[in-house]
Motif scaffolding. Structure first.
Motif, PDB file in Angstrom:
ATOM      1  N   GLN A  37      -1.900  -0.968 -76.418  1.00 17.34           N
ATOM      2  CA  GLN A  37      -2.065  -0.069 -77.555  1.00 17.34           C
ATOM      3  C   GLN A  37      -2.754   1.243 -77.201  1.00 17.34           C
ATOM      4  N   GLY A  38      -3.330   1.341 -76.027  1.00 17.39           N
ATOM      5  CA  GLY A  38      -3.987   2.575 -75.617  1.00 17.39           C
ATOM      6  C   GLY A  38      -5.474   2.567 -75.888  1.00 17.39           C
ATOM      7  N   THR A  39      -6.190   3.278 -75.042  1.00 15.92           N
ATOM      8  CA  THR A  39      -7.630   3.445 -75.213  1.00 15.92           C
ATOM      9  C   THR A  39      -7.965   4.901 -74.915  1.00 15.92           C
ATOM     10  N   LEU A  40      -8.763   5.516 -75.775  1.00 12.94           N
ATOM     11  CA  LEU A  40      -9.031   6.943 -75.693  1.00 12.94           C
ATOM     12  C   LEU A  40     -10.171   7.232 -74.725  1.00 12.94           C
ATOM     13  N   VAL A  41      -9.891   8.150 -73.802  1.00 10.44           N
ATOM     14  CA  VAL A  41     -10.902   8.646 -72.869  1.00 10.44           C
ATOM     15  C   VAL A  41     -11.100  10.132 -73.150  1.00 10.44           C
ATOM     16  N   THR A  42     -12.336  10.509 -73.435  1.00 14.71           N
ATOM     17  CA  THR A  42     -12.653  11.897 -73.719  1.00 14.71           C
ATOM     18  C   THR A  42     -13.696  12.379 -72.719  1.00 14.71           C
ATOM     19  N   VAL A  43     -13.367  13.465 -72.028  1.00 14.88           N
ATOM     20  CA  VAL A  43     -14.264  14.024 -71.022  1.00 14.88           C
ATOM     21  C   VAL A  43     -14.756  15.376 -71.535  1.00 14.88           C
ATOM     22  N   SER A  44     -16.045  15.484 -71.719  1.00 17.30           N
ATOM     23  CA  SER A  44     -16.616  16.732 -72.217  1.00 17.30           C
ATOM     24  C   SER A  44     -17.041  17.618 -71.061  1.00 17.30           C
TER      25      SER A  44
END
Length: 123
Positions: A115-122
């Motif tokens: 289903q996907g997993t969100l990766v956010t890089v700031s």
């Protein structure tokens, strides 16, 4: 085969994260596994693939040397260790099962998707 991805989150640039994907419903060790990602406003792209045994791995040029794919067949799990993360790595990461060596970067050649997993890089 049911695939459940997890481990995404928010991380600063230069940081690291490991995402996991647990499989159930079929003999996991017979299937090649891969990670794809879809960044905001972009098409899905291939990230990495590991052979059914774990003995061979392949990477997109954009992540080579920074990411490492691995699997534990005893746990029916595939991992993606992501190091030196950059803002351009921000995406939803999907695990996929099936496919083959010759078309590993084609999402349409994989039989099963998580289903996907969100990766956010700031920055």
């Amino acid at each position: 085969v049911l695939l459940q991805a997890s481990g995404g989150g928010l991380v600063q640039a230069g940081g690291f994260l490991r995402v996991s994907c647990v499989a159930s419903g079929r003999t996991f060790s017979n299937l090649g596994m891969a990670w794809f990602r879809r960044a905001p406003g972009k098409e899905r792209e291939f990230v990495a693939r590991v052979s059914y045994s774990g003995g061979s791995t392949y990477y997109a040029d954009s992540v080579k040397g920074r990411f490492r794919i691995s699997r534990d067949n005893a746990k029916n799990t595939v991992y993606l260790q992501m190091n030196s993360l950059q803002p351009e790595d921000t995406a939803v990461y999907y695990c996929a099962a099936g496919g083959n060596f010759w078309t590993m970067n084609r999402g349409d050649r994989y039989d099963y998707w998580g289903q996907g997993t969100l990766v956010t890089v700031s920055s």
